[in-house]
Scaffold this active site. Structure first.
Site, PDB file in Angstrom:
ATOM      1  N   ASP A 462       7.584   8.858   8.213  1.00 34.15           N
ATOM      2  CA  ASP A 462       6.655   8.860   7.084  1.00 34.15           C
ATOM      3  C   ASP A 462       5.414   8.077   7.494  1.00 34.15           C
ATOM      4  O   ASP A 462       5.482   6.862   7.734  1.00 34.15           O
ATOM      5  CB  ASP A 462       7.335   8.214   5.877  1.00 34.15           C
ATOM      6  CG  ASP A 462       6.507   8.324   4.600  1.00 34.15           C
ATOM      7  OD1 ASP A 462       5.285   8.483   4.693  1.00 34.15           O
ATOM      8  OD2 ASP A 462       7.110   8.234   3.507  1.00 34.15           O
ATOM      9  N   HIS A 463       4.291   8.779   7.575  1.00 32.53           N
ATOM     10  CA  HIS A 463       3.065   8.134   8.061  1.00 32.53           C
ATOM     11  C   HIS A 463       2.497   7.135   7.063  1.00 32.53           C
ATOM     12  O   HIS A 463       1.605   6.344   7.408  1.00 32.53           O
ATOM     13  CB  HIS A 463       2.003   9.198   8.383  1.00 32.53           C
ATOM     14  CG  HIS A 463       1.318   8.956   9.696  1.00 32.53           C
ATOM     15  ND1 HIS A 463       0.878   7.718  10.088  1.00 32.53           N
ATOM     16  CD2 HIS A 463       0.988   9.801  10.704  1.00 32.53           C
ATOM     17  CE1 HIS A 463       0.297   7.807  11.278  1.00 32.53           C
ATOM     18  NE2 HIS A 463       0.366   9.056  11.684  1.00 32.53           N
TER      19      HIS A 463
END
Length: 492
Positions: A462-463
């Site tokens: 998850d950026h």
């Protein structure tokens, strides 16, 4: 006096369930806490005990129908009442819905499902039945309690009875032999008959698995040998490994369950587990801005370490268990990957415990059982916990508590024969590590070409939680441990 048994609250926010099979029929006399119906929720398949004793007056719903908490499942009258069995094809929507709290059990009930029953359980724990991949529409009449569940477009054709007479395994529709094991009932349903119509070889005519398998062999031997040349063989879904087949080959493709027209479309309702999986995957894709990185790793030294462990300890350590140990160590170095995102408060919730999810392909579909407290386990304990999950994965009979609370997922899709995958993060987690197949490839070692065992690792993260540097640091750490397992000693 008549009592209505309502579908209770199944816990963990589950408000609906699909009827798998009725275990009783109208006119049967039941006792308090006797299992009367098998239902599949989003978590597992369970048998529901009746809080009332007496005579079953009517059933509401058919196998394959979805019912909601508070709707009537069946009605029970006192044993002395003269009540004719009611029709069993009453739609669930027509049943009178009421609050679950109105279903007050008679004194002595040991049922402990939320919404009814007493606090003292007198009913022994029962093993849940094996799950199913996907859902199915309504099929055979409810009077046949263990009739197989079929899609709505599949015609109901019962296989011919064996010609042998006087056999203990001959079917009698009027017979109601006791059947305790859900697996036995499931095996019979998958082959087009009701296990309770057999004469069991167990105590008091109890139907055993050997009785069902014997009848299946009789059905197979009495079936016509020749088949139409245009009929294609029935194939298992390619996504399911062969290890998930928990029943004999005869149960995988009964001819009576195939549509007459092979070109006809079949509608498969997305219910139960498949519905929950779909919702979670859509949520993951919709909410998580994910990124993927991957790396080819020389795993030759990992196999050498596994062999050395066998020689020195006499115990088997699988490579997946060893990689799981590397993953736990990596999460202690990069703890932000062991997190979830609280969208309401716009905070990253970094978890202290590592609850390692293991993606598993089961007969019910993709499930992610969790090894809770993996950070406290030794390599041996982690191996044993993983082995316990693998033993349950063919049937997918995991307890609901095992399927919740994960903080990071490990996915060994190499067992499916693929090298890599851009996996979908198991929401609300923030990362997933995939292991591809391990095969021999040409590899450069000390400026010379050599044959090495190579595996591809793929990392999806998850950026919002971290940048590529953190994810790459974790991935390269796990890769170094695979290439040189002694590396782990520096972080113990």
């Amino acid at each position: 006096m008549s009592h209505e048994f309502l579908l209770p609250d199944l816990g963990e926010g589950l408000t609906e369930a699909e009827i798998v099979a009725w275990l009783v029929a109208p006119g049967d006399t039941i006792a308090i806490d006797q299992a009367v119906v098998e239902v599949e929720s989003a978590k597992s398949i369970v048998e529901l005990p009746s809080p009332y004793g007496g005579v079953v007056a009517s059933l509401f719903g058919e196998p394959g129908q979805v019912i909601h908490a508070g709707q009537v499942l069946l009605t029970v009258t006192d044993a002395g009442s003269e009540v004719a069995p009611a029709a069993t094809d009453v739609p669930v929507a027509a049943a009178t819905a009421a609050a679950p709290t109105t279903a007050v059990p008679t004194e002595g009930s040991g049922a402990v499902l939320v919404g009814y029953g007493t606090t003292e359980s007198t009913r022994p724990e029962r093993k849940v039945a094996a799950g199913r991949f996907g859902g199915a529409g309504a099929g055979a009449p409810v009077q046949q309690a263990d009739a197989p569940v079929r899609p709505a477009s599949v015609p109901v054709n019962h296989p011919a009875e064996p010609a042998a007479s006087g056999s203990r395994i001959s079917l009698d529709p009027a017979r109601r032999s006791p059947v305790v094991s859900p697996i036995v009932r499931r095996l019979a349903r998958d082959n087009g008959f009701d296990a309770s119509t057999l004469v069991g070889s167990g105590l008091n005519d109890l139907v055993l698995r050997s009785d069902v398998e014997g009848h299946i062999r009789a059905l197979t031997s009495s079936a016509p040998v020749a088949a139409p040349p245009t009929a294609p063989p029935t194939a298992l879904p390619t996504a399911l490994p062969t290890a998930t087949t928990a029943t004999p080959p005869a149960s995988t493709a009964p001819a009576a369950r195939q549509p007459a027209d092979v070109s006809a479309d079949i509608r498969i309702p997305m219910t139960g587990l498949r519905k929950v999986v779909s919702q979670r995957l859509m949520t993951s894709r919709r909410e998580i801005p994910e990124a993927t990185i991957w790396l080819d790793v020389d795993a030759t030294a990992l196999f050498a370490a596994r062999d050395q462990l066998l020689r020195t300890t006499g115990e088997q350590f699988g490579v997946t268990a060893l990689i799981a140990r590397f993953v736990v160590a990596g999460l202690r170095l990069y703890p932000v990957l062991n997190s979830s995102v609280d969208t309401a408060s716009q905070e990253i919730l970094q978890h202290g415990a590592v609850n390692l999810g293991i993606a598993a392909q089961t007969s019910r579909g993709l499930m992610v059982p969790v090894i809770h407290g993996a950070h406290t386990m030794s390599t041996r304990q982690l191996r044993d916990a993983l082995a316990a999950l693998v033993a349950q994965s063919p049937d997918g009979t995991f307890a609901p508590s095992v399927l919740t609370g994960g903080t990071f997922t490990l996915n060994n899709f190499g067992s499916l024969g693929v090298d890599g995958s851009a996996a979908i993060i198991n929401h609300p987690e923030v990362a997933i590590l995939g292991i591809g197949r391990m095969i021999e490839r040409p590899w450069v070692v000390d400026h010379e070409l050599a044959v090495r065992t190579v595996v591809e690792l793929s990392m999806v993260f998850d950026h919002r939680v971290c940048d590529g540097g953190t994810a790459a640091g974790f991935l390269t750490y796990v890769a170094r441990c695979i290439e040189n397992p002694v590396t782990l000693l520096a972080d113990l």
